[in-house]
Design a protein around this motif. Structure first.
Motif, PDB file in Angstrom:
ATOM      1  N   UNK A  82     -24.525   0.759  26.806  1.00 54.02           N
ATOM      2  CA  UNK A  82     -25.338   1.483  25.732  1.00 54.02           C
ATOM      3  C   UNK A  82     -25.090   1.112  24.049  1.00 54.02           C
ATOM      4  N   UNK A  83     -23.663   0.863  23.852  1.00 58.61           N
ATOM      5  CA  UNK A  83     -23.348   0.479  22.696  1.00 58.61           C
ATOM      6  C   UNK A  83     -23.202  -0.695  22.218  1.00 58.61           C
ATOM      7  N   UNK A  84     -22.883  -1.360  23.366  1.00 61.97           N
ATOM      8  CA  UNK A  84     -23.182  -3.297  24.110  1.00 61.97           C
ATOM      9  C   UNK A  84     -24.621  -3.787  23.196  1.00 61.97           C
ATOM     10  N   UNK A  85     -25.548  -3.290  23.780  1.00 58.77           N
ATOM     11  CA  UNK A  85     -26.765  -3.195  23.590  1.00 58.77           C
ATOM     12  C   UNK A  85     -27.490  -3.614  21.605  1.00 58.77           C
ATOM     13  N   UNK A  86     -26.300  -2.439  21.223  1.00 59.57           N
ATOM     14  CA  UNK A  86     -27.638  -2.131  19.732  1.00 59.57           C
ATOM     15  C   UNK A  86     -26.002  -2.561  18.278  1.00 59.57           C
ATOM     16  N   UNK A  87     -24.738  -3.545  19.583  1.00 55.57           N
ATOM     17  CA  UNK A  87     -23.462  -3.805  18.696  1.00 55.57           C
ATOM     18  C   UNK A  87     -23.682  -5.076  17.896  1.00 55.57           C
ATOM     19  N   UNK A  88     -23.905  -5.574  17.149  1.00 48.30           N
ATOM     20  CA  UNK A  88     -23.989  -6.877  16.524  1.00 48.30           C
ATOM     21  C   UNK A  88     -22.729  -8.164  15.904  1.00 48.30           C
ATOM     22  N   UNK A  89     -21.647  -6.790  15.555  1.00 45.49           N
ATOM     23  CA  UNK A  89     -20.087  -6.883  15.180  1.00 45.49           C
ATOM     24  C   UNK A  89     -19.738  -7.878  16.217  1.00 45.49           C
ATOM     25  N   UNK A  90     -19.223  -9.059  16.349  1.00 45.41           N
ATOM     26  CA  UNK A  90     -18.556  -9.900  17.711  1.00 45.41           C
ATOM     27  C   UNK A  90     -17.562  -9.587  18.346  1.00 45.41           C
ATOM     28  N   UNK A  91     -17.242  -9.288  17.242  1.00 47.39           N
ATOM     29  CA  UNK A  91     -15.741  -8.432  17.630  1.00 47.39           C
ATOM     30  C   UNK A  91     -15.629  -7.215  18.928  1.00 47.39           C
ATOM     31  N   UNK A  92     -16.699  -6.290  17.608  1.00 50.21           N
ATOM     32  CA  UNK A  92     -16.574  -4.968  18.464  1.00 50.21           C
ATOM     33  C   UNK A  92     -17.505  -5.297  19.916  1.00 50.21           C
ATOM     34  N   UNK A  93     -18.640  -5.951  19.587  1.00 51.42           N
ATOM     35  CA  UNK A  93     -19.459  -6.694  21.070  1.00 51.42           C
ATOM     36  C   UNK A  93     -18.161  -6.956  21.954  1.00 51.42           C
ATOM     37  N   UNK A  94     -17.012  -8.184  21.531  1.00 50.43           N
ATOM     38  CA  UNK A  94     -16.172  -8.624  22.994  1.00 50.43           C
ATOM     39  C   UNK A  94     -15.053  -7.540  23.235  1.00 50.43           C
ATOM     40  N   UNK A  95     -15.185  -6.359  22.172  1.00 54.12           N
ATOM     41  CA  UNK A  95     -14.505  -5.608  22.731  1.00 54.12           C
ATOM     42  C   UNK A  95     -14.908  -4.388  23.914  1.00 54.12           C
ATOM     43  N   UNK A  96     -15.999  -4.202  23.686  1.00 51.24           N
ATOM     44  CA  UNK A  96     -16.513  -3.248  24.473  1.00 51.24           C
ATOM     45  C   UNK A  96     -17.455  -4.366  25.746  1.00 51.24           C
ATOM     46  N   UNK A  97     -17.322  -5.695  26.131  1.00 52.79           N
ATOM     47  CA  UNK A  97     -16.876  -6.230  27.447  1.00 52.79           C
ATOM     48  C   UNK A  97     -16.164  -5.915  27.930  1.00 52.79           C
ATOM     49  N   UNK A  98     -14.745  -6.730  26.697  1.00 54.25           N
ATOM     50  CA  UNK A  98     -13.836  -6.191  27.820  1.00 54.25           C
ATOM     51  C   UNK A  98     -12.954  -4.447  28.821  1.00 54.25           C
ATOM     52  N   UNK A  99     -13.385  -3.289  27.823  1.00 58.11           N
ATOM     53  CA  UNK A  99     -14.096  -2.211  28.109  1.00 58.11           C
ATOM     54  C   UNK A  99     -14.662  -1.710  29.306  1.00 58.11           C
ATOM     55  N   UNK A 100     -16.193  -3.126  29.039  1.00 62.95           N
ATOM     56  CA  UNK A 100     -16.711  -2.687  30.774  1.00 62.95           C
ATOM     57  C   UNK A 100     -15.608  -3.188  31.559  1.00 62.95           C
ATOM     58  N   UNK A 101     -15.600  -4.386  31.622  1.00 57.00           N
ATOM     59  CA  UNK A 101     -14.719  -4.735  33.101  1.00 57.00           C
ATOM     60  C   UNK A 101     -13.793  -4.163  33.230  1.00 57.00           C
ATOM     61  N   UNK A 102     -13.424  -3.477  32.694  1.00 51.95           N
ATOM     62  CA  UNK A 102     -11.989  -2.782  32.752  1.00 51.95           C
ATOM     63  C   UNK A 102     -12.494  -1.221  33.254  1.00 51.95           C
ATOM     64  N   UNK A 103     -13.623  -0.469  33.302  1.00 50.51           N
ATOM     65  CA  UNK A 103     -13.890   0.703  33.915  1.00 50.51           C
ATOM     66  C   UNK A 103     -14.750  -0.422  35.238  1.00 50.51           C
ATOM     67  N   UNK A 104     -15.745  -1.153  35.444  1.00 49.90           N
ATOM     68  CA  UNK A 104     -15.389  -2.172  36.488  1.00 49.90           C
ATOM     69  C   UNK A 104     -14.105  -1.669  37.498  1.00 49.90           C
ATOM     70  N   UNK A 105     -13.400  -2.703  37.470  1.00 54.64           N
ATOM     71  CA  UNK A 105     -12.766  -2.840  37.941  1.00 54.64           C
ATOM     72  C   UNK A 105     -11.678  -1.145  38.700  1.00 54.64           C
ATOM     73  N   UNK A 106     -11.509  -0.234  37.336  1.00 58.32           N
ATOM     74  CA  UNK A 106     -11.648   0.221  37.610  1.00 58.32           C
ATOM     75  C   UNK A 106     -11.725   1.321  39.250  1.00 58.32           C
ATOM     76  N   UNK A 107     -13.732   1.125  38.898  1.00 59.29           N
ATOM     77  CA  UNK A 107     -14.713   1.761  40.073  1.00 59.29           C
ATOM     78  C   UNK A 107     -14.071   0.557  40.983  1.00 59.29           C
ATOM     79  N   UNK A 108     -13.987  -0.325  41.700  1.00 64.38           N
ATOM     80  CA  UNK A 108     -13.622  -1.007  42.791  1.00 64.38           C
ATOM     81  C   UNK A 108     -12.497  -0.834  43.381  1.00 64.38           C
TER      82      UNK A 108
END
Length: 735
Positions: A654-680
């Motif tokens: 939800x945060x990623x879809x409304x974040x305009x700042x590129x660096x902040x969005x990059x960090x959110x993508x990285x965080x999503x990947x970490x959560x996904x790997x943990x769930x895997x």
């Protein structure tokens, strides 16, 4: 579905699909006798010199009880006790023939039981060479035999303390749906239900000798009459085990009429009346709003059925009649009552207020006050209760162990029923499972269940609660927590803590203290998180098979034969509450729920460690049962972690879809990947657990939706999100 990964840890021994049913059909376990146990003091020792004596003219239930008791001694205690028929005057059989367990009823031993005792009540008198088992009826005799088994099982050997004990059930009925398969009750499973102290089963009814099928739900525009069943045959078989049959009305597709309609009497006769015309020995019928809709004229509703389109295509802002305490429900209930009692004058008409417990108290109590006095009011024990935690408000939206109860909705209607002198039943879930978890057999939270039992008993004292529904379509599984319910719901029972300690000693030997401590942590953890609708219809419903979605919307693979299939699973995840429930908004509440789940998981996993240590210390003859419990504990931990990861993923997305700042969005993508790997990793860890126990990942109304194949399906979608969708989205951030 997904394919097996080379990295998966294979289960030590896989159980085939539906293999759990063999366990449900094993009434007497071979692991009950402790080979090291010795008799103490004046204990009466039962050995191969004993017999089971049945008097002449004993009914079928008593004969079944005798056969069952003989099988118990053979299978569980390695003893051979023959069954003989002979007259027993005052319970005394010929001493020359040796010691005996004498099965009788009050009619054969007049004056032995208190006047007015319930028909499942009984007396057991234990003497050195004679044990008298006397029930008020054959049902009571059978329950007395099952109680003898319970006492011997706790002792771990065929040793009984001498003395006389009189007991009777505190609640009648105690109803359950099938945990073997929806609306399916093999004899051995009926025997399990009777051994658990329950006295009734529930079967969905779409019409005479018909139960729902998948077609009923998944293609609602075309009505299916449902699957053909022989209700009378089921009633006959249940009677042999001392069980009654209740029909759960499920009329979808047959267009109902209003009670004022000129054709109303004919309609109610050919629907509700027809059930009892074809099966007059059914004990009663359960009526719940969403399953028995009618076109109410109450102006507070929109007057439509659930599948009716709005005339103008716009939402009305008013509830459907099946979800509101309509002013014309009393007329409707009266029509149903009269139609059913035309064919069975004693039929119980149970009116369950499940769907509108959220409505204003004034509206609900007005309905209760106007219902016919000779119907039964049923209210759910804990639903719709607001719970404050972590600075937010959550609400118990459906069956949950997160709140012990009773809730305000139940209490208000229970008090109203008590004032009117109406019979009162409740849906209490004390079969051992709620909607907190969807694909497990039971929740191993014994101290929590004991608190619920105490609250249910208090409701009996305060408001006259007399009957219980203990499970819904998710069925019932025999376990040590259902043992606790059985003891609690009969008179003259031990202190719950002492009983639980005895069970822990029986099952874990020197590991008993670790087991008790682990169970307590699990029981405390059950109160840490209050599931929302989004949780109960999402990750908690199917556990580690629940997909984390980024942009795709995968369709859950389902069985063609399942009643609900995926209809009670919502993908993608939304952390919602029903719009009728005054809970804190999602954005604030989900942050608090993440914190609550982290506490819950920490507690649960600490408890799992203690239970696993207890299992390692369990005696050899109890190792298999201990391993089954540790697998369940680990699988529940996986379900909770999936729920945590789902919430974290939802918030980050939800945060990623409304974040305009590129660096902040990059960090959110990285965080999503970490959560996904943990769930895997979490989902991967669940696969050997569900492969070892075929009951994990299965639920009667959904069939297999959380088994290894479904977890692999989820992992395939997760890999797609992590390896394709996330990198593609990351690339757009630089455009």
């Amino acid at each position: 579905m997904g394919t097996r990964s080379d990295q998966e840890q294979p289960a030590h021994e896989a159980e085939p699909a539906y293999g759990f049913r063999r366990r449900l059909e094993t009434v007497h376990r071979a692991d009950r006798r402790d080979p090291t146990a010795g008799a103490c003091g004046d204990e009466v020792v039962i050995d191969d010199s004993w017999r089971i004596v049945v008097g002449p003219g004993a009914d079928a239930v008593v004969h079944h009880a005798a056969t069952d008791l003989s099988d118990y001694f053979s299978t569980s205690m390695s003893l051979t006790l023959p069954i003989v028929e002979e007259a027993a005057i005052d319970g005394r059989s010929a001493a020359a023939d040796g010691p005996a367990i004498i099965l009788a009823t009050a009619s054969g031993m007049p004056g032995l039981l208190p006047v007015g005792i319930a028909d499942r009540g009984y007396l057991i008198n234990v003497e050195p060479r004679r044990i008298v088992v006397c029930g008020a009826t054959g049902r009571g005799t059978a329950q007395a035999c099952y109680h003898l088994e319970d006492r011997i099982n706790l002792r771990g050997a065929p040793f009984l303390s001498p003395g006389t004990q009189t007991r009777e059930p505190l609640f009648e009925p105690r109803m359950t749906h099938s945990g073997w398969g929806l609306d399916t009750f093999p004899d051995a499973y009926l025997n399990q239900i009777a051994h658990a102290g329950m006295d009734s089963i529930l079967v969905f009814a779409t019409g005479p000798d018909r139960t729902p099928d998948a077609f009923t739900h998944r293609q609602p525009s075309r009505h299916s009459p449902g699957q053909l069943r022989d209700f009378n045959e089921l009633v006959d078989r249940c009677a042999g085990f001392g069980l009654d049959v209740y029909l759960y009305a499920y009329f979808h597709g047959a267009r109902p009429v209003h009670p004022d309609d000129p054709d109303a009497d004919a309609f109610f006769d050919r629907t509700y009346g027809a059930l009892f015309e074809s099966c007059p020995r059914a004990k009663g019928i359960v009526l719940v709003g969403e399953s028995v809709e009618f076109p109410s004229l109450d102006p507070s509703t929109n007057g439509r059925l659930r599948l009716d389109p709005a005339p103008d295509g716009l939402p009305s802002g008013k509830p459907l009649p099946g979800w509101w305490p309509c002013t014309d429900f009393p007329q409707w209930v009266t029509k149903v009552r009269d139609a059913c009692r035309r064919y069975n004058a004693e039929a119980e008409i149970i009116f369950w207020t499940y769907n509108w417990g959220w409505a204003p108290e004034e509206e609900r109590l007005r309905l209760v006050e106007r219902l016919p006095q000779d119907v039964v009011l049923q209210a759910t024990f804990e639903m719709f209760e607001p719970v404050e935690h972590d600075g937010v408000r959550s609400v118990c939206v459906d069956y949950t162990a997160s709140f012990v109860g009773p809730g305000g909705y139940f209490a208000s209607e229970a008090a109203a029923a008590s004032r009117r002198g109406m019979a009162l039943y409740s849906m209490v879930n004390t079969g051992g499972l709620t909607w907190d978890l969807g694909v497990v057999p039971y929740q191993p939270i014994p101290q929590r269940w004991s608190q619920r039992h105490a609250a249910v008993l208090a409701a009996k004292r305060d408001w006259g609660l007399t009957g219980l529904m203990e499970s819904h379509h998710y069925g019932w599984w025999p376990s040590f927590v259902s043992e606790l319910a059985k003891w609690a719901y009969w008179s003259t029972s031990p202190d719950p803590e002492e009983l639980l300690a005895a069970i822990a000693t029986r099952d874990f030997g020197t590991g008993a203290q670790d087991a008790l401590a682990g169970w307590r942590l699990w029981s405390e953890a059950a109160g840490d998180h209050v599931p929302s609708d989004g949780d109960q219809y999402g990750p908690l419903r199917i556990g580690p098979a629940y997909p984390l979605t980024l942009f795709s919307k995968p369709a859950l693979p389902i069985s063609d034969d399942a009643m609900f299939g995926d209809l009670i699973v919502r993908i993608p995840y939304q952390p919602d509450h029903r719009n009728t429930v005054p809970a804190t908004a999602n954005a604030r509440r989900i942050t608090a729920e993440i914190a609550a789940l982290e506490r819950m998981i920490a507690r649960w996993e600490a408890g799992a460690g203690l239970v696993e240590r207890a299992a390692a210390a369990a005696p050899a003859h109890r190792q298999e049962a201990a391993a089954e419990l540790t697998r369940l504990g680990r699988f529940i931990a996986c379900c909770l972690r999936t729920t945590l990861h789902t919430k974290q993923w939802w918030r980050l997305r939800a945060q990623l879809l409304v974040t305009a700042d590129v660096a902040a969005a990059e960090a959110l993508v990285t965080a999503l990947a970490a959560v996904g790997e943990a769930e895997a990793g979490n989902a991967q860890a669940a696969i050997p657990l569900v492969e070892a126990d075929s009951r994990l990942g299965w639920e009667p109304s959904m069939d297999y939706v959380g088994d290894a194949d479904h977890i692999r399906w989820k992992l395939a979608h997760l890999r797609h999100a992590l390896e394709h969708e996330l990198p593609a989205f990351r690339a757009t951030l630089r455009i």
